[in-house]
Design a protein around this motif. Sequence first.
Motif, PDB file in Angstrom:
ATOM      1  N   GLU A   1      12.432  11.612  34.949  1.00  7.25           N
ATOM      2  CA  GLU A   1      13.596  12.395  35.366  1.00  7.25           C
ATOM      3  C   GLU A   1      13.256  13.880  35.419  1.00  7.25           C
ATOM      4  OE1 GLU A   1      17.267  11.811  33.433  1.00  7.25           O
ATOM      5  OE2 GLU A   1      17.628   9.865  34.370  1.00  7.25           O
ATOM      6  N   PHE A   2      12.528  14.358  34.423  1.00 11.44           N
ATOM      7  CA  PHE A   2      12.117  15.758  34.419  1.00 11.44           C
ATOM      8  C   PHE A   2      11.222  16.055  35.620  1.00 11.44           C
ATOM      9  CE2 PHE A   2       9.094  19.103  33.211  1.00 11.44           C
ATOM     10  CZ  PHE A   2       9.971  20.122  32.874  1.00 11.44           C
ATOM     11  N   HIS A   3      10.332  15.133  35.931  1.00 16.84           N
ATOM     12  CA  HIS A   3       9.415  15.305  37.065  1.00 16.84           C
ATOM     13  C   HIS A   3      10.181  15.358  38.379  1.00 16.84           C
ATOM     14  CE1 HIS A   3       6.346  13.871  40.039  1.00 16.84           C
ATOM     15  NE2 HIS A   3       5.618  14.745  39.372  1.00 16.84           N
ATOM     16  N   ASP A   4      11.264  14.577  38.478  1.00 13.06           N
ATOM     17  CA  ASP A   4      12.019  14.515  39.728  1.00 13.06           C
ATOM     18  C   ASP A   4      13.122  15.552  39.825  1.00 13.06           C
ATOM     19  OD1 ASP A   4      10.494  12.449  40.697  1.00 13.06           O
ATOM     20  OD2 ASP A   4      11.881  10.871  40.054  1.00 13.06           O
ATOM     21  N   TYR A   5      13.735  15.918  38.684  1.00 18.99           N
ATOM     22  CA  TYR A   5      14.935  16.750  38.739  1.00 18.99           C
ATOM     23  C   TYR A   5      14.825  18.071  37.987  1.00 18.99           C
ATOM     24  CZ  TYR A   5      16.896  12.295  40.264  1.00 18.99           C
ATOM     25  OH  TYR A   5      17.136  11.132  40.937  1.00 18.99           O
ATOM     26  N   GLY A   6      13.790  18.241  37.193  1.00 19.78           N
ATOM     27  CA  GLY A   6      13.711  19.454  36.384  1.00 19.78           C
ATOM     28  C   GLY A   6      14.636  19.361  35.189  1.00 19.78           C
ATOM     29  N   GLY A   7      14.983  20.510  34.637  1.00 13.84           N
ATOM     30  CA  GLY A   7      15.841  20.537  33.449  1.00 13.84           C
ATOM     31  C   GLY A   7      15.036  20.837  32.211  1.00 13.84           C
ATOM     32  N   GLU A   8      15.171  19.989  31.182  1.00 18.74           N
ATOM     33  CA  GLU A   8      14.481  20.214  29.916  1.00 18.74           C
ATOM     34  C   GLU A   8      13.887  18.911  29.415  1.00 18.74           C
ATOM     35  OE1 GLU A   8      15.999  23.000  26.765  1.00 18.74           O
ATOM     36  OE2 GLU A   8      16.257  21.130  25.662  1.00 18.74           O
ATOM     37  N   LEU A   9      12.683  18.991  28.871  1.00 12.59           N
ATOM     38  CA  LEU A   9      11.985  17.830  28.314  1.00 12.59           C
ATOM     39  C   LEU A   9      11.501  18.190  26.921  1.00 12.59           C
ATOM     40  CD1 LEU A   9      10.776  14.955  28.801  1.00 12.59           C
ATOM     41  CD2 LEU A   9       8.699  16.117  29.592  1.00 12.59           C
ATOM     42  N   VAL A  10      11.849  17.377  25.930  1.00 15.69           N
ATOM     43  CA  VAL A  10      11.412  17.587  24.550  1.00 15.69           C
ATOM     44  C   VAL A  10      10.458  16.461  24.181  1.00 15.69           C
ATOM     45  CG1 VAL A  10      12.104  17.820  22.142  1.00 15.69           C
ATOM     46  CG2 VAL A  10      13.570  18.736  23.956  1.00 15.69           C
ATOM     47  N   LEU A  11       9.235  16.839  23.790  1.00 11.81           N
ATOM     48  CA  LEU A  11       8.180  15.867  23.501  1.00 11.81           C
ATOM     49  C   LEU A  11       7.767  15.960  22.037  1.00 11.81           C
ATOM     50  CD1 LEU A  11       5.954  16.708  26.584  1.00 11.81           C
ATOM     51  CD2 LEU A  11       7.275  14.609  26.318  1.00 11.81           C
ATOM     52  N   PRO A  12       7.614  14.834  21.349  1.00 13.07           N
ATOM     53  CA  PRO A  12       7.000  14.869  20.014  1.00 13.07           C
ATOM     54  C   PRO A  12       5.568  15.400  20.125  1.00 13.07           C
ATOM     55  CG  PRO A  12       8.055  12.741  20.438  1.00 13.07           C
ATOM     56  CD  PRO A  12       8.035  13.471  21.744  1.00 13.07           C
ATOM     57  N   GLY A  13       5.119  16.084  19.089  1.00 20.59           N
ATOM     58  CA  GLY A  13       3.793  16.678  19.117  1.00 20.59           C
ATOM     59  C   GLY A  13       2.690  15.667  19.397  1.00 20.59           C
ATOM     60  N   ALA A  14       2.894  14.418  18.956  1.00 19.06           N
ATOM     61  CA  ALA A  14       1.869  13.408  19.159  1.00 19.06           C
ATOM     62  C   ALA A  14       1.715  13.027  20.626  1.00 19.06           C
ATOM     63  CB  ALA A  14       2.210  12.162  18.341  1.00 19.06           C
ATOM     64  N   ASN A  15       2.717  13.342  21.447  1.00 25.80           N
ATOM     65  CA  ASN A  15       2.678  12.954  22.861  1.00 25.80           C
ATOM     66  C   ASN A  15       2.250  14.089  23.785  1.00 25.80           C
ATOM     67  OD1 ASN A  15       5.007  11.237  21.507  1.00 25.80           O
ATOM     68  ND2 ASN A  15       4.232  10.040  23.215  1.00 25.80           N
ATOM     69  N   ALA A  16       1.986  15.267  23.235  1.00 24.32           N
ATOM     70  CA  ALA A  16       1.665  16.419  24.089  1.00 24.32           C
ATOM     71  C   ALA A  16       0.435  17.135  23.548  1.00 24.32           C
ATOM     72  CB  ALA A  16       2.847  17.380  24.142  1.00 24.32           C
ATOM     73  N   ASP A  17      -0.551  17.277  24.412  1.00 28.02           N
ATOM     74  CA  ASP A  17      -1.766  18.018  24.076  1.00 28.02           C
ATOM     75  C   ASP A  17      -1.758  19.300  24.915  1.00 28.02           C
ATOM     76  OD1 ASP A  17      -4.212  18.864  23.191  1.00 28.02           O
ATOM     77  OD2 ASP A  17      -5.361  17.538  24.516  1.00 28.02           O
ATOM     78  N   ILE A  18      -1.647  20.447  24.244  1.00 29.50           N
ATOM     79  CA  ILE A  18      -1.479  21.712  24.953  1.00 29.50           C
ATOM     80  C   ILE A  18      -2.705  22.588  24.770  1.00 29.50           C
ATOM     81  CG2 ILE A  18      -0.165  23.869  25.009  1.00 29.50           C
ATOM     82  CD1 ILE A  18       2.292  22.432  24.412  1.00 29.50           C
ATOM     83  N   THR A  19      -3.153  23.171  25.848  1.00 30.27           N
ATOM     84  CA  THR A  19      -4.155  24.233  25.786  1.00 30.27           C
ATOM     85  C   THR A  19      -3.571  25.456  26.463  1.00 30.27           C
ATOM     86  OG1 THR A  19      -5.169  23.513  27.878  1.00 30.27           O
ATOM     87  CG2 THR A  19      -6.081  22.611  25.833  1.00 30.27           C
ATOM     88  N   MET A  20      -3.779  26.626  25.877  1.00 29.54           N
ATOM     89  CA  MET A  20      -3.194  27.849  26.415  1.00 29.54           C
ATOM     90  C   MET A  20      -3.999  29.042  25.949  1.00 29.54           C
ATOM     91  SD  MET A  20       0.150  28.328  23.950  1.00 29.54           S
ATOM     92  CE  MET A  20       0.525  26.579  23.796  1.00 29.54           C
ATOM     93  N   HIS A  21      -3.755  30.163  26.589  1.00 26.04           N
ATOM     94  CA  HIS A  21      -4.350  31.426  26.155  1.00 26.04           C
ATOM     95  C   HIS A  21      -3.277  32.489  26.271  1.00 26.04           C
ATOM     96  CE1 HIS A  21      -7.198  34.516  25.232  1.00 26.04           C
ATOM     97  NE2 HIS A  21      -7.021  35.114  26.397  1.00 26.04           N
ATOM     98  N   LEU A  22      -2.618  32.754  25.140  1.00 27.49           N
ATOM     99  CA  LEU A  22      -1.517  33.702  25.126  1.00 27.49           C
ATOM    100  C   LEU A  22      -2.044  35.120  25.018  1.00 27.49           C
ATOM    101  CD1 LEU A  22       0.979  31.925  22.693  1.00 27.49           C
ATOM    102  CD2 LEU A  22       0.741  31.667  25.165  1.00 27.49           C
ATOM    103  N   PRO A  23      -1.321  36.090  25.562  1.00 26.84           N
ATOM    104  CA  PRO A  23      -1.749  37.484  25.413  1.00 26.84           C
ATOM    105  C   PRO A  23      -1.687  37.916  23.956  1.00 26.84           C
ATOM    106  CG  PRO A  23       0.435  37.357  26.414  1.00 26.84           C
ATOM    107  CD  PRO A  23      -0.097  35.973  26.363  1.00 26.84           C
ATOM    108  N   GLY A  24      -2.478  38.916  23.625  1.00 30.20           N
ATOM    109  CA  GLY A  24      -2.458  39.460  22.274  1.00 30.20           C
ATOM    110  C   GLY A  24      -3.093  38.571  21.240  1.00 30.20           C
ATOM    111  N   GLY A  25      -3.882  37.587  21.657  1.00 35.10           N
ATOM    112  CA  GLY A  25      -4.534  36.714  20.687  1.00 35.10           C
ATOM    113  C   GLY A  25      -3.582  35.836  19.925  1.00 35.10           C
ATOM    114  N   LEU A  26      -2.416  35.505  20.505  1.00 36.67           N
ATOM    115  CA  LEU A  26      -1.399  34.733  19.803  1.00 36.67           C
ATOM    116  C   LEU A  26      -1.510  33.236  20.054  1.00 36.67           C
ATOM    117  CD1 LEU A  26       1.693  37.047  20.358  1.00 36.67           C
ATOM    118  CD2 LEU A  26       0.304  36.825  18.313  1.00 36.67           C
ATOM    119  N   THR A  27      -2.592  32.782  20.662  1.00 34.73           N
ATOM    120  CA  THR A  27      -2.775  31.353  20.906  1.00 34.73           C
ATOM    121  C   THR A  27      -2.771  30.599  19.578  1.00 34.73           C
ATOM    122  OG1 THR A  27      -4.083  31.831  22.881  1.00 34.73           O
ATOM    123  CG2 THR A  27      -4.286  29.625  21.919  1.00 34.73           C
TER     124      THR A  27
END
Length: 564
Positions: A261-287
Amino acid sequence: MSGDEVEEVVAIMMCLKHPDCMRVRPSVGDGGIDLLLRLLDGSYHVFQIKRFTETLKAKQKTQVSKSLARLVAYAKSRNLRVSAWTLVMPLDPTKENFFDWLQGLPAPSDVTPTWRGLNFVDGLAAEYPTVIDYYLHGGRDRVDLAAAELTKLLRLHTTSDAGCHPLEASDAADTLRALANRINAQDPHYRYDLMVTHDSVAPASVDPNRMVVFWQEQFSHSWVTIVVRARFDDAPAVRPVPLSVTITVEPGSELERQLREFHDYGGELVLPGANADITMHLPGGLTPEGGTTEAVRIRSTYTPAPFPSEIEIVVVSPDGTELGSTVAEVTSSTTGVSGRGGRYYGTEANGMFDITLQINRETSEFRFALKSRDLDGLQPQKLRAGAEMLAHLGAPNVLLLRNPHGGQVVAQTPITVPLADSPGLLLDVIEALLVIQRAAGRPIRMPALDHFHIVKPWLDAAHLLRVGELTVRWDCVRCAPEDWLGQAIAEAEGDEVGPLGLLVPLEVEIGGLSIALGDMHYAVPSARVVRRPGEDSDNYVVVPAGDPVATVTLHTSAPAPEQP
């Protein structure tokens, strides 16, 4: 510096000078960087940034001329009004270049091209040394290092070893001030607001203007919050915040359905940490270190409508009879990644409820959700249409979305939920308040609707005002000494008497206001007069002696007293 570096650095300094600039780099060819600054009158001042540092040759003049020609064509095709055009580059013009060449270029109507050269660019460098330091002298590494030092220092001060005093907001004031000044003196793209509080800070309570990152962590008994804001509108394009999310869900699970539904309609998606693997590089070294812990919330961008888009919400019976309708104003929307559909968020035109519409653009099918709003203080007459629609919102009826101006049906869906136990109660209350308002000759506002016993007197009073007669169950009516019972009241005490005719004021209390509506006549078949407990001898009440039913009529002239 390379030519691209020159253009990039000058463009960033110009954006810092004019934070509302929109930065445009042509996707094909060497066109330099255009900055579009919207002025108060709706027109645009366009800055064309070039890399040239030596006397212009024919090829370079051609590049400038082509850039200006593209702007003229673009402005004409988009009906864009350009009121000023300025060439910016680290090169001061010669008299011939300025008067003979630049002034003769074919510019937009009523626009005289101007030139800002090396002196102007050197002035920008003096005004914004952080840009020069960041791009030329290793400043970007120091920005990340300063933020890393902040978090290390806070962890050091909040270690829960025996004998350590937990960090208080006042303890961190000097440290935060010094580190905030250091970070904000070095990063030309972002600024950092630092807070230490005893309680967590809600993201919704923070000014969202140019907010790119909301970073928060609990250290011992204190919360540290860092809000990263873009210094100018185009900063995230210049210094992106790269982020990728890998989502893993079980086929057929509820989480998979939410993801689709999120993929088709947008909105908001809440995922348990075990289901989401995130990589990022935030400004200011806040990763964050160590990846995700508890949950990840992903929201589509809410696109605000430039003006409310009206849609009529109509409930019809299975045979097509219209049962109720109202208008909602759609103020924002989200679109799914697939582009198959979207969610639209709005409010009933008179503030009665919020509505979310999930529409499949391919099939015109939609789902909806309503959330009631606080009606306290609103005008009842403006809520009637919405209440009538809600009174019929249930199976087997059908919900239509219709253009309120042309009448065309945009989409429709069957209503699968059954009608509520008392679907028309709110409508009955609103209509009762309208009857009372007309009878009283004074405006009435919606009060708080907490319990049914609050609205029951309004419904009874309105029925009496409309029909003139009402059958009620009663328990007691107070008698004052000046009532018709007079001297006989003492003799009648304790005896069964009847039938009786009692004149009682017709009053209702709405929102803390007592509203007098005249008098009503109680016809009581059988009663008993008793002294009120704990009262003096002049206070009596009439209570039922048999079946506690009375016929109440609206009193228009004083009836003749009925004797026992």
